[in-house]
Design a protein around this motif. Sequence first.
Motif, PDB file in Angstrom:
ATOM      1  N   HIS A 124       1.051  -1.284   0.009  1.00 15.92           N
ATOM      2  CA  HIS A 124      -0.008  -0.006   0.065  1.00 15.92           C
ATOM      3  C   HIS A 124       0.859   1.173  -0.003  1.00 15.92           C
ATOM      4  O   HIS A 124       1.897   1.363   0.764  1.00 15.92           O
ATOM      5  N   LEU A 125       0.643   1.943  -0.962  1.00 18.75           N
ATOM      6  CA  LEU A 125       1.395   3.480  -0.929  1.00 18.75           C
ATOM      7  C   LEU A 125       0.374   4.710  -0.685  1.00 18.75           C
ATOM      8  O   LEU A 125      -0.383   4.830  -1.431  1.00 18.75           O
ATOM      9  N   ALA A 126       0.965   5.218   0.563  1.00 16.57           N
ATOM     10  CA  ALA A 126       0.230   6.402   0.937  1.00 16.57           C
ATOM     11  C   ALA A 126       1.340   7.533   0.662  1.00 16.57           C
ATOM     12  O   ALA A 126       2.178   7.686   1.315  1.00 16.57           O
TER      13      ALA A 126
ATOM     14  N   ASP B 109       1.793  11.218   0.385  1.00 15.96           N
ATOM     15  CA  ASP B 109       1.188  12.727   0.865  1.00 15.96           C
ATOM     16  C   ASP B 109       2.277  13.457   1.552  1.00 15.96           C
ATOM     17  O   ASP B 109       3.167  12.809   2.268  1.00 15.96           O
ATOM     18  N   PRO B 110       2.476  14.972   1.509  1.00 20.03           N
ATOM     19  CA  PRO B 110       3.473  15.589   2.214  1.00 20.03           C
ATOM     20  C   PRO B 110       3.208  15.135   3.722  1.00 20.03           C
ATOM     21  O   PRO B 110       4.045  15.445   4.411  1.00 20.03           O
ATOM     22  N   ALA B 111       2.055  15.017   3.991  1.00 21.21           N
ATOM     23  CA  ALA B 111       1.911  14.850   5.541  1.00 21.21           C
ATOM     24  C   ALA B 111       2.592  13.682   6.121  1.00 21.21           C
ATOM     25  O   ALA B 111       2.983  13.443   7.273  1.00 21.21           O
ATOM     26  N   TYR B 112       3.072  12.609   5.278  1.00 22.30           N
ATOM     27  CA  TYR B 112       3.974  11.407   5.643  1.00 22.30           C
ATOM     28  C   TYR B 112       5.471  11.609   5.358  1.00 22.30           C
ATOM     29  O   TYR B 112       6.154  10.607   5.692  1.00 22.30           O
ATOM     30  N   ALA B 113       5.921  12.813   4.792  1.00 26.07           N
ATOM     31  CA  ALA B 113       7.213  13.037   4.446  1.00 26.07           C
ATOM     32  C   ALA B 113       8.156  12.728   5.457  1.00 26.07           C
ATOM     33  O   ALA B 113       9.261  12.070   5.117  1.00 26.07           O
ATOM     34  N   HIS B 114       8.100  12.946   6.684  1.00 26.88           N
ATOM     35  CA  HIS B 114       8.879  12.655   7.906  1.00 26.88           C
ATOM     36  C   HIS B 114       8.422  11.798   8.821  1.00 26.88           C
ATOM     37  O   HIS B 114       9.040  11.725   9.903  1.00 26.88           O
ATOM     38  N   GLY B 115       7.531  10.865   8.401  1.00 23.90           N
ATOM     39  CA  GLY B 115       7.023   9.626   9.121  1.00 23.90           C
ATOM     40  C   GLY B 115       6.335  10.109  10.901  1.00 23.90           C
ATOM     41  O   GLY B 115       6.870   9.403  11.626  1.00 23.90           O
ATOM     42  N   LEU B 116       5.957  11.305  10.797  1.00 24.31           N
ATOM     43  CA  LEU B 116       5.435  11.798  12.069  1.00 24.31           C
ATOM     44  C   LEU B 116       4.134  10.868  12.449  1.00 24.31           C
ATOM     45  O   LEU B 116       3.288  10.447  11.715  1.00 24.31           O
ATOM     46  N   ALA B 117       4.439  10.206  13.724  1.00 23.62           N
ATOM     47  CA  ALA B 117       3.842   9.241  14.257  1.00 23.62           C
ATOM     48  C   ALA B 117       2.243   9.709  14.160  1.00 23.62           C
ATOM     49  O   ALA B 117       1.399   9.083  14.074  1.00 23.62           O
ATOM     50  N   GLU B 118       2.153  11.129  14.547  1.00 24.37           N
ATOM     51  CA  GLU B 118       0.529  11.323  14.929  1.00 24.37           C
ATOM     52  C   GLU B 118      -0.296  11.374  13.541  1.00 24.37           C
ATOM     53  O   GLU B 118      -1.308  11.390  13.477  1.00 24.37           O
ATOM     54  N   ASN B 119       0.669  11.331  12.322  1.00 19.89           N
ATOM     55  CA  ASN B 119       0.022  11.245  11.110  1.00 19.89           C
ATOM     56  C   ASN B 119      -0.060   9.806  10.568  1.00 19.89           C
ATOM     57  O   ASN B 119      -1.278   9.526   9.838  1.00 19.89           O
ATOM     58  N   VAL B 120       0.965   8.934  10.779  1.00 21.35           N
ATOM     59  CA  VAL B 120       0.984   7.689  10.402  1.00 21.35           C
ATOM     60  C   VAL B 120      -0.116   6.960  11.185  1.00 21.35           C
ATOM     61  O   VAL B 120      -0.613   5.994  10.394  1.00 21.35           O
TER      62      VAL B 120
ATOM     63  N   PRO C 278      -3.187   7.268  12.361  1.00 23.70           N
ATOM     64  CA  PRO C 278      -4.499   7.128  11.930  1.00 23.70           C
ATOM     65  C   PRO C 278      -4.670   6.412  10.518  1.00 23.70           C
ATOM     66  O   PRO C 278      -5.594   5.664  10.076  1.00 23.70           O
ATOM     67  N   LEU C 279      -3.482   6.457   9.727  1.00 21.23           N
ATOM     68  CA  LEU C 279      -3.469   6.100   8.425  1.00 21.23           C
ATOM     69  C   LEU C 279      -3.561   4.475   8.741  1.00 21.23           C
ATOM     70  O   LEU C 279      -4.429   3.779   7.826  1.00 21.23           O
ATOM     71  N   ILE C 280      -2.622   4.040   9.536  1.00 20.63           N
ATOM     72  CA  ILE C 280      -2.469   2.600   9.656  1.00 20.63           C
ATOM     73  C   ILE C 280      -3.879   2.002  10.259  1.00 20.63           C
ATOM     74  O   ILE C 280      -4.462   0.913   9.666  1.00 20.63           O
ATOM     75  N   VAL C 281      -4.637   2.658  11.093  1.00 24.16           N
ATOM     76  CA  VAL C 281      -5.937   2.255  11.703  1.00 24.16           C
ATOM     77  C   VAL C 281      -6.768   2.285  10.546  1.00 24.16           C
ATOM     78  O   VAL C 281      -7.868   1.249  10.440  1.00 24.16           O
TER      79      VAL C 281
ATOM     80  N   VAL D  82      -3.324   4.193  -1.853  1.00 23.76           N
ATOM     81  CA  VAL D  82      -4.353   4.403  -1.008  1.00 23.76           C
ATOM     82  C   VAL D  82      -4.429   5.810  -0.421  1.00 23.76           C
ATOM     83  O   VAL D  82      -3.519   6.361  -0.667  1.00 23.76           O
ATOM     84  N   SER D  83      -5.638   6.290  -0.307  1.00 21.24           N
ATOM     85  CA  SER D  83      -5.710   7.502   0.111  1.00 21.24           C
ATOM     86  C   SER D  83      -5.371   7.893   1.486  1.00 21.24           C
ATOM     87  O   SER D  83      -5.748   7.092   2.346  1.00 21.24           O
ATOM     88  N   GLY D  84      -4.608   8.705   1.859  1.00 19.36           N
ATOM     89  CA  GLY D  84      -4.111   9.133   3.214  1.00 19.36           C
ATOM     90  C   GLY D  84      -5.258   9.744   3.967  1.00 19.36           C
ATOM     91  O   GLY D  84      -6.198   9.885   3.637  1.00 19.36           O
ATOM     92  N   THR D  85      -4.918   9.708   5.182  1.00 19.50           N
ATOM     93  CA  THR D  85      -5.916  10.390   6.309  1.00 19.50           C
ATOM     94  C   THR D  85      -5.275  11.794   6.335  1.00 19.50           C
ATOM     95  O   THR D  85      -5.813  12.794   7.351  1.00 19.50           O
ATOM     96  N   GLY D  86      -4.029  12.088   5.822  1.00 17.88           N
ATOM     97  CA  GLY D  86      -3.586  13.490   5.824  1.00 17.88           C
ATOM     98  C   GLY D  86      -2.895  14.168   7.358  1.00 17.88           C
ATOM     99  O   GLY D  86      -2.638  13.152   8.257  1.00 17.88           O
ATOM    100  N   ASP D  87      -2.763  15.262   7.276  1.00 22.20           N
ATOM    101  CA  ASP D  87      -2.220  15.910   8.397  1.00 22.20           C
ATOM    102  C   ASP D  87      -3.224  16.199   9.528  1.00 22.20           C
ATOM    103  O   ASP D  87      -4.276  16.656   9.443  1.00 22.20           O
TER     104      ASP D  87
END
Length: 309
Positions: A57-59, A61-72, A74-77, A166-171
Amino acid sequence: MKTLVWVEHDNAAVKDATLAAVTAAGQLGEVHLLVAGSGAAGVADEAAKIAGVTKVHLADDPAYAHGLAENVAPLIVSLMADHDAAVFPATTTGKNIAPRVAALLDVMQISDILSVEGPDSFTRPIYAGNAIATVQSSDAKKVITVRGTAFAKAETSGGSASVEAVSGTGDAGLSSFVSAEIAKSERPELTSAKIIVSGGRALGSGEQFHALIEPLADKLGAAVGASRAAVDAGYVPNDYQVGQTGKIVAPEVYVAVGISGAIQHLAGMKDSKVIIAINKDEDAPIFQVADVGLVGDLFKIVPELTEKL
Ligand code: FAD
């Protein structure tokens, strides 16, 4: 069982720690990967070649550029409706994301597994690795972190998984990336090095640490590690620390120089294949795990050893 392994990467290449997590996930069932990044299509293509993987699965999105846990998290969920287990390497970033996923799913996290005993049973270290617990989870969805040294790395070729966007859940708007100061080194990375030379408090200063440990490491083509005392004293940066609260390593050869062998240090290196200890105190605990022990003054032994290599 369908598993979803979070891929650790830098938007350019898959990090090695992911490969052990893939092996662990493969022992549970079908392996899907998640590449969350920005401009990370190349990473997804590389991930698709990992042996045993059936879908990536490829998400992107600039929101995932730095692997911020707060963004990643909800995407996994959002992908867990189709997966039974979320699997992470037990790295700094993996250990940052996994508990958030577990909390959002309202399940217990199964941390730092050493083996898969069955679909819901795992072993994991407790008491700084002095005992191994077998744990069983009754949660319908499992959230697991995997100790990289406990599983073989999956082959990086031979797979032909499909890549699905996959569509991400964004920032999530909870955190933002400010900057990263990443130490650049020509040496091998600590957690994947075949040989490690680590220094302890006995080195006395950063200057002496660099003057003694680095030439020896250079001769051996080794990575450089340190005890927490050496890190706390400011000889070397935090990311050198080996141990319970540092990195867990299991190289072919681990050379401990002026390190006493406190239980918290041993927790991070005692699975190394050959341990060589240099310490002036013949009763130092490090000698209890050492295969080769040199009793003497490191300021004499290390330069001599470096010169003779
Ligand atoms: P010391 O214990 O001071 O040992 C120095 C050694 O050098 C001694 O054995 C001495 O005999 C020897 N020596 C001195 N001079 C010479 C010389 N000239 N030549 C040869 N030998 C010499 N520690 C870690 O390393 N990693 C961790 O992740 C970690 N996590 C921790 C987590 C917790 C919760 C706690 C409480 C502690 C943790 N520690 C960790 C700290 C740990 O308990 C020890 O304090 C630390 O490992 C000691 O580092 P050291 O061996 O370099 O120093």
